[in-house]
Design an enzyme around this catalytic site. Sequence first.
Site: not given
Ligand code: SF4
Length: 365
Positions: A39, A45, A83-84, A122, A140, A194, A204
């Site tokens: 994590e 990254t 990095g970081y 987080y 996050d 997404c 999705c």
């Molecule tokens: Fe994101 Fe799924 Fe909504 Fe499309 S449908 S914007 S992939 S959450």
Amino acid sequence: MKKSIIQKIQQSLTRWYRENSLDLPWRKTDDPYQVWVSEVMLQQTRIETVIPYYNRFMEKFPDVEKLAGSDIQQVLKRWEGLGYYARARNLHKAAQVICEKFQGRLPDTREELLTLPGIGGYISAAIASISFHIPAAVVDGNVKRVLARLFMDATPINATGEKNQFETYAVKLLDPDQPGDFNQAIMELGQRICKPGKPVCSDCPVQEFCMVFQADKVGQYPVRVVKKSIPHKKMNYAIVFQGEKCLLLRRPAEGLLGDLWEFPGYEQDRQTDQPEKQLADKIRRMTGIRISVKEKIGTAAHAYTHFKVTADIYLCFYKSGEIRLDGPTEHQWILPEEIRQFPCHKLIHKIFPMLDRLVNQTETF
Ligand code: SF4
């Protein structure tokens, strides 16, 4: 959002995750040390970048004791390029605290995890949920983007102080019976489906519950605050030879790129028509030695997160004086071929080929 809808989202998301999750090395275990390291590496990254670093790190530091007992220079060398670097220094410090205060085992409460260097909301939520099955919601950048779209919330996801709004959604949505799987599912949804640019809504698993999709406003979310352009620094670096060896300096442990090694250099604060003289003066103040500047041998550039750097690189020779450092914490005169043994930051790596060329030109010395 109604409770029945939330339950459907939880079921769809965790089912999708079980059937489609990526086969990643840190997913083969719920060992808190491995979850923690992965994590930390994954912050800021990409997954593909992290995999080889994670494997090499685990090979060298397979458990907390090994990490705690290692020299920070070895840890930074394994981290080099990721990095970081504060992340690596904090991992090392936290491993030592875990050995001193928690008998070498990561604590199993969020409160105790939060006392460790580098562990914030987080990472504590990720370790607590994945390794100890505590219902703690992760938030996050990926998760915020998914939530902004699912709930069609126009709160800017990159504005400071707006995290609570998304935390409220994340807590509401979290499946308390399987918090680890749910957290990993929503993070992976953000990484793979997404996505920031064009989300793949056709793949999705929560499309039917997504408010922006249903309103045909996917392209308008999430909302972001437009940030100011990042500053551009002009630096000068000196490759200073004394005989066959060149001078390398170690940066202070605290602050930017802490503990990493570099050639002597400085930020040119104003335009000057005598950069060679300015370079020699700065190096004398920083190291105590006098140098002669022979010539500019190249230019290197790198974009860090908060600023960009363009640096001119000069070939220089030691003239006189004893090393007395003002700023750097350590120095070494090294053979050019030894430089790759030292942990250095990205811009310095871009100077390596220039150093190689110098070594191959016999007239350099
Ligand atoms: Fe994101 Fe799924 Fe909504 Fe499309 S449908 S914007 S992939 S959450």
